[in-house]
Design a protein around this motif. Structure first.
Motif, PDB file in Angstrom:
ATOM      1  N   LYS A   1       7.986  -6.977 -10.789  1.00 28.59           N
ATOM      2  CA  LYS A   1       7.495  -7.043  -9.411  1.00 28.59           C
ATOM      3  C   LYS A   1       6.443  -5.965  -9.134  1.00 28.59           C
ATOM      4  N   THR A   2       6.769  -4.733  -9.503  1.00 26.08           N
ATOM      5  CA  THR A   2       5.812  -3.642  -9.278  1.00 26.08           C
ATOM      6  C   THR A   2       4.546  -3.872 -10.100  1.00 26.08           C
ATOM      7  N   THR A   3       4.728  -4.344 -11.324  1.00 29.03           N
ATOM      8  CA  THR A   3       3.576  -4.651 -12.187  1.00 29.03           C
ATOM      9  C   THR A   3       2.671  -5.675 -11.508  1.00 29.03           C
TER      10      THR A   3
ATOM     11  N   LEU B   1       3.431   2.218  -1.784  1.00 26.35           N
ATOM     12  CA  LEU B   1       4.181   2.468  -3.018  1.00 26.35           C
ATOM     13  C   LEU B   1       5.672   2.551  -2.739  1.00 26.35           C
ATOM     14  N   GLN B   2       6.444   2.216  -3.778  1.00 26.84           N
ATOM     15  CA  GLN B   2       7.891   2.372  -3.719  1.00 26.84           C
ATOM     16  C   GLN B   2       8.213   3.834  -3.377  1.00 26.84           C
ATOM     17  N   ASP B   3       9.164   4.074  -2.496  1.00 25.00           N
ATOM     18  CA  ASP B   3       9.525   5.419  -2.049  1.00 25.00           C
ATOM     19  C   ASP B   3       8.339   6.180  -1.431  1.00 25.00           C
TER      20      ASP B   3
ATOM     21  N   MET C   1       3.240  -4.425  -0.440  1.00 24.46           N
ATOM     22  CA  MET C   1       4.334  -3.503  -0.101  1.00 24.46           C
ATOM     23  C   MET C   1       5.406  -3.563  -1.174  1.00 24.46           C
ATOM     24  N   ASP C   2       5.704  -2.406  -1.775  1.00 20.22           N
ATOM     25  CA  ASP C   2       6.690  -2.364  -2.854  1.00 20.22           C
ATOM     26  C   ASP C   2       7.997  -1.769  -2.348  1.00 20.22           C
ATOM     27  N   GLU C   3       8.949  -2.629  -2.074  1.00 15.10           N
ATOM     28  CA  GLU C   3      10.280  -2.220  -1.610  1.00 15.10           C
ATOM     29  C   GLU C   3      10.205  -1.136  -0.538  1.00 15.10           C
ATOM     30  N   PRO C   4       9.575  -1.453   0.600  1.00 15.01           N
ATOM     31  CA  PRO C   4       9.319  -0.403   1.599  1.00 15.01           C
ATOM     32  C   PRO C   4      10.576   0.168   2.253  1.00 15.01           C
TER      33      PRO C   4
HETATM   34 MG   LIG Z   1       9.619  -2.029  -8.888  1.00 10.71          MG
END
Ligand SMILES: [Mg+2]
Ligand SMILES: Nc1ncnc2c1ncn2[C@@H]1O[C@H](COP(=O)(O)OP(=O)(O)O)[C@@H](O)[C@H]1O
Length: 244
Positions: free
Chosen positions: A44-46, A80-82, A151-154
């Protein structure tokens, strides 16, 4: 509009190569907010990094508003995530980081104020609550005035009250600003709350295995409706009962 055709992303080469995304195709209409769910580590992030132009496709193509993506674009923002805050920079400097990387002189003061962060501009990330940190990450993206928001796992690792706060904030911003959005999450309720369509990815290497239409998304009070509950149950079933 975002068009992804046969996208393949492989990390490394030879015997140690890791295929992260394999022949993934998807379309996100202009002003549509789509959520993407899939098992942990599936790519997913990729996928988001590729949409943002940070990773070049190994094969396949990505187009934004009809133009092929070749590197980072001014009109695309990634949360970004976190939140991805730099601990040695102030809230304001963190919020203005993407602007500066793009060589832009605008400031983020107005966006920070809109997100309830006025008065915190000179603070450092370590002085903020988790929810505030996420809002700084959102401010960094909004400051670009993007047409596309990735949005990555906001809301990952937030308590449930703060999570709902951030989800409501994202929905409100989408209504207000009308961006085209791709939201990655492993939270099924979040996927249903924030996705007009929900794209379900396979285990690594990722491809789209199911697209769930979610017409009720965005309606007032959707979270509490029977339709919402049944969509979450359906998504849980599609993901095999265990969740991603
Ligand atoms: Mg990820
Ligand atoms: N730089 C890298 N080099 C090699 N493998 C990587 C790299 N980054 C991620 N991966 C691998 O690619 C897969 C997909 O990662 P990622 O996109 O972060 O998954 P997700 O966001 O869905 O959890 C994982 O198996 C991960 O270990």
């Amino acid at each position: 509009m975002i068009e992804v055709d046969g996208l393949t992303l492989i990390y490394g080469r030879g015997g140690t190569a890791v295929p992260a995304v394999a022949g993934l195709s998807m379309v996100v209409d202009s002003y549509e907010l789509v959520s993407v769910v899939g098992p942990s580590g599936c790519g997913k992030t990729t996928l988001l990094f590729a949409l943002d132009g940070l990773l070049a496709p190994t094969a396949g193509r990505i187009r934004m508003h009809g133009e092929e993506v070749r590197g980072v674009r001014r009109d695309v923002a990634l949360i970004l995530q976190d939140a991805g805050l730099l601990p040695w920079k102030t809230v304001r400097a963190n919020a203005e980081l993407s602007l500066r990387i793009q060589g832009r002189k605008e400031t983020a003061g107005k966006v920070l104020a809109e997100l309830g962060l006025a008065g915190f501009e000179k603070r450092y990330p370590s002085e903020l609550s988790e929810g505030m940190k996420r809002r700084v990450g959102i401010a960094r993206a909004l400051a670009l005035q993007p047409r596309v928001m990735l949005m990555d796992e906001p809301t990952a690792n937030l308590d449930s009250i703060t999570r709902e706060h951030i989800q409501n904030l994202i929905l409100g911003l989408w209504w207000e600003m009308g961006f085209t959005g791709v939201l990655v999450t492993h939270d099924m309720e979040e996927a249903v709350f924030l996705g007009k369509r929900i794209l379900v990815l396979s285990a690594r290497p990722a491809r789209v295995v199911e697209v769930i239409e979610n017409p009720g998304m965005g309606e007032p009070g959707y979270r509490g409706t029977p339709e919402f509950v049944s969509q979450v149950a359906h998504l849980r079933q599609v993901l095999g009962g265990n969740g991603p």
